[in-house]
Every structure is written in C-alpha cells, then in structure tokens.
Design a protein around this motif. Structure first.
Motif, PDB file in Angstrom:
ATOM      1  N   ILE A 193       0.207   6.381 -11.407  1.00 47.02           N
ATOM      2  CA  ILE A 193      -0.053   5.945 -12.950  1.00 47.02           C
ATOM      3  C   ILE A 193       0.719   7.156 -13.617  1.00 47.02           C
ATOM      4  CG2 ILE A 193      -1.775   5.398 -14.599  1.00 47.02           C
ATOM      5  CD1 ILE A 193      -1.551   3.376 -12.178  1.00 47.02           C
TER       6      ILE A 193
ATOM      7  N   SER B 237       2.732  -9.140 -13.296  1.00 46.24           N
ATOM      8  CA  SER B 237       4.192  -9.289 -13.451  1.00 46.24           C
ATOM      9  C   SER B 237       4.887 -10.292 -14.259  1.00 46.24           C
ATOM     10  CB  SER B 237       5.032  -9.365 -12.020  1.00 46.24           C
ATOM     11  OG  SER B 237       4.275  -8.323 -11.248  1.00 46.24           O
TER      12      SER B 237
ATOM     13  N   PHE C  74      -1.819   4.200  -1.406  1.00 46.25           N
ATOM     14  CA  PHE C  74      -2.942   3.435  -2.045  1.00 46.25           C
ATOM     15  C   PHE C  74      -4.202   4.476  -2.000  1.00 46.25           C
ATOM     16  CE2 PHE C  74       0.405   0.493  -1.609  1.00 46.25           C
ATOM     17  CZ  PHE C  74       0.258  -0.076  -2.846  1.00 46.25           C
TER      18      PHE C  74
ATOM     19  N   GLY D  56      -8.175  -0.575   2.115  1.00 42.04           N
ATOM     20  CA  GLY D  56      -8.392  -0.017   0.927  1.00 42.04           C
ATOM     21  C   GLY D  56      -7.686  -0.964  -0.053  1.00 42.04           C
ATOM     22  N   PHE D  57      -7.883  -2.056   0.011  1.00 41.74           N
ATOM     23  CA  PHE D  57      -7.205  -3.166  -0.766  1.00 41.74           C
ATOM     24  C   PHE D  57      -8.065  -3.163  -2.182  1.00 41.74           C
ATOM     25  CE2 PHE D  57      -5.278  -7.333  -2.127  1.00 41.74           C
ATOM     26  CZ  PHE D  57      -3.906  -6.877  -2.138  1.00 41.74           C
TER      27      PHE D  57
ATOM     28  N   ARG E  39      -2.650   6.661  -6.160  1.00 44.59           N
ATOM     29  CA  ARG E  39      -2.663   6.060  -7.231  1.00 44.59           C
ATOM     30  C   ARG E  39      -2.628   6.898  -8.567  1.00 44.59           C
ATOM     31  NH1 ARG E  39      -4.867   0.350  -5.702  1.00 44.59           N
ATOM     32  NH2 ARG E  39      -5.658   0.628  -3.780  1.00 44.59           N
TER      33      ARG E  39
ATOM     34  N   ILE F 209      -1.740  -2.047 -11.169  1.00 42.39           N
ATOM     35  CA  ILE F 209      -3.062  -2.215 -11.236  1.00 42.39           C
ATOM     36  C   ILE F 209      -3.847  -1.256 -11.725  1.00 42.39           C
ATOM     37  CG2 ILE F 209      -5.034  -2.562  -9.484  1.00 42.39           C
ATOM     38  CD1 ILE F 209      -3.272  -3.534  -7.443  1.00 42.39           C
TER      39      ILE F 209
ATOM     40  N   ILE G 198      -5.114  -4.770   6.476  1.00 38.86           N
ATOM     41  CA  ILE G 198      -5.141  -3.668   5.325  1.00 38.86           C
ATOM     42  C   ILE G 198      -6.444  -3.190   4.853  1.00 38.86           C
ATOM     43  CG2 ILE G 198      -4.041  -3.196   3.149  1.00 38.86           C
ATOM     44  CD1 ILE G 198      -2.413  -5.637   3.201  1.00 38.86           C
TER      45      ILE G 198
ATOM     46  N   MET H 287      -2.782  -9.655  -7.928  1.00 41.02           N
ATOM     47  CA  MET H 287      -2.519 -11.174  -8.217  1.00 41.02           C
ATOM     48  C   MET H 287      -2.664 -11.673  -9.454  1.00 41.02           C
ATOM     49  SD  MET H 287      -1.026 -10.522  -5.101  1.00 41.02           S
ATOM     50  CE  MET H 287      -1.659  -9.179  -4.311  1.00 41.02           C
TER      51      MET H 287
ATOM     52  N   GLY I  54       4.534  -1.893 -10.985  1.00 37.89           N
ATOM     53  CA  GLY I  54       4.118  -0.933 -10.139  1.00 37.89           C
ATOM     54  C   GLY I  54       4.550  -1.481  -8.781  1.00 37.89           C
TER      55      GLY I  54
END
Ligand SMILES: Nc1ncnc2c1ncn2[C@@H]1O[C@H](COP(=O)(O)OS(=O)(=O)O)[C@@H](OP(=O)(O)O)[C@H]1O
Ligand SMILES: Nc1ncnc2c1ncn2[C@@H]1O[C@H](COP(=O)(O)OP(=O)(O)O)[C@@H](O)[C@H]1O
Length: 168
Positions: free
Chosen positions: A49, A5, A40, A121-122, A45, A71, A119, A1, A27
C-alpha cells in the motif's frame, strides 16, 4: 472480489470520455511487477500500500487522476496514504458489499482454496478487513442488488464533480 478492478476501469473510462487523464493502479496487476517481492502477510501488505500510495502521488503530481484498486485491509495503511497528499486529494471508496457476494463470484477460485485451507491468510476468510469509518464514498447494495459497474462508477464521478475535483 467486490468489483474493485471493474469499477476502477469503468470510472477510468468515464473520466477519459470527459477529457481527464487517468491511470489505474490495480493491486492484483502490480503484484506481478512492482510488488512481485511482496507476500500477503500484514507487513508486506503495508509495504504494498505504501508503494502504491507513493506511485499515486507521482501520478497526481503529473496531473493524472490515479485510481488505486487494492484491498488495503488495514486502516492505518490507508490513512498513511491519505497523509501523503495535501488538500483532500485522497478520496477513499469503500466497497461495502457482503462477503457472500464476493465469495459467490470467486472468478479465480481463491475463496474456494481459502475455505479448504489451501491458501492461508485470505482477506475475509482468515485474515482481517478493517472497514473504513470515514471514507468519502461508500458503495452499497441497493434493494438487495449490487449496483451495475456503470452505476458504481457514476457514483464516484458524481462525487468528484460535486466536490470540484474535475474543474479545468
Ligand atoms: N491471501 C490473500 N489475501 C487477499 N488477496 C489475495 C491473497 N492471495 C492472493 N490474493 C489475490 O491478490 C489480490 C489482492 O492484492 P492487493 O495488492 O490488492 O492486496 S492488499 O491491498 O495488499 O491487501 C486479490 O485480487 P482481487 O481479486 O483483485 O482483490 C487476490 O486475487
Ligand atoms: N457491479 C457488478 N455486478 C456484477 N458483477 C460484478 C460487478 N462488478 C464486478 N463483477 C464481477 O465480479 C468479479 C470480480 O470483479 P473484480 O472487478 O475483478 O473484483 P476485484 O478487483 O475486487 O477482485 C468479476 O467476475 C466481475 O465481472
């Protein structure tokens, strides 16, 4: 965040105004289509990428400036994308903003879910982010404030202009 974007969109707009073709590969959006099969975990990931890097290369080959807003938390994945294109055509932008700012925004409520363990693995909470050490552009706080989206876009645009990327 951190505003990836937002800055990608603002930059795309500024480039369009100056007559350049651009395309934003975001993404979060791509994970609804091209990359919908990926999770994720670290290897997914990496694959995320990698695919975006390959797609960006295709856009670049077609003469379009590709702005990838992901990210991309691992240095080796970013470096693999850098290696895909020749002649310094990969420009890395590091959004060097404090986690607290990103977390305070939390438009999708994901940090809250991550903090309460809903959640796993953030990124930034219980998953790593390897800060770039030699990115071409670093976007930072100024006098304790996050620059406006337009100011961030203009910082990138100025870099592109000053380094000869926007010559006809
Ligand atoms: N576990 C976990 N970690 C990080 N991000 C998560 C996670 N789960 C979902 N999301 C949402 O996915 C968006 C990031 O996707 P990316 O493709 O950019 O991530 S990565 O580059 O593969 O690391 C990210 O969107 P942005 O807000 O645009 O960064 C999140 O909203
Ligand atoms: N420069 C900025 N100043 C203040 N708020 C911002 C700025 N850039 C983005 N935001 C806000 O922060 C939130 C996350 O922005 P977004 O561009 O979606 O980030 P990301 O793509 O990194 O997740 C959104 O609510 C957006 O409006």
């Amino acid at each position: 965040m951190s505003g990836k974007s937002t800055v990608a969109c603002a930059l795309s707009r500024e480039l369009h105004c100056r007559g350049h073709h651009t395309y934003v590969l975001d993404g979060d959006n791509l994970r609804h289509g091209l990359n919908r099969d990926l999770s994720f975990k670290a290897e997914d990931r990496t694959e995320n990428i990698r695919r975006v890097g390959e797609v960006a290369k295709l856009f670049a080959d077609a003469g379009t400036i590709c702005i990838a807003s992901l990210i991309s938390p691992y240095r080796r994945d970013r470096d693999a994308c850098r290696a895909l294109v020749p002649d310094s055509r990969f420009i890395e932008v590091f959004m060097d903003l404090p986690l607290e700012i990103c977390e305070a925004r939390d438009p999708k409520g994901l940090y809250k879910l991550a903090r309460t363990g809903k959640i796993k693995g953030f990124t930034g909470v219980d998953d790593p982010y390897e800060s770039p050490v030699n990115s071409e552009i670093v976007i930072k706080m100024e006098d304790g404030e996050c620059p406006s989206p337009k100011a961030m876009a203009m910082q990138v645009l100025l870099y592109l202009e000053q380094n000869g990327y926007l010559q006809a």
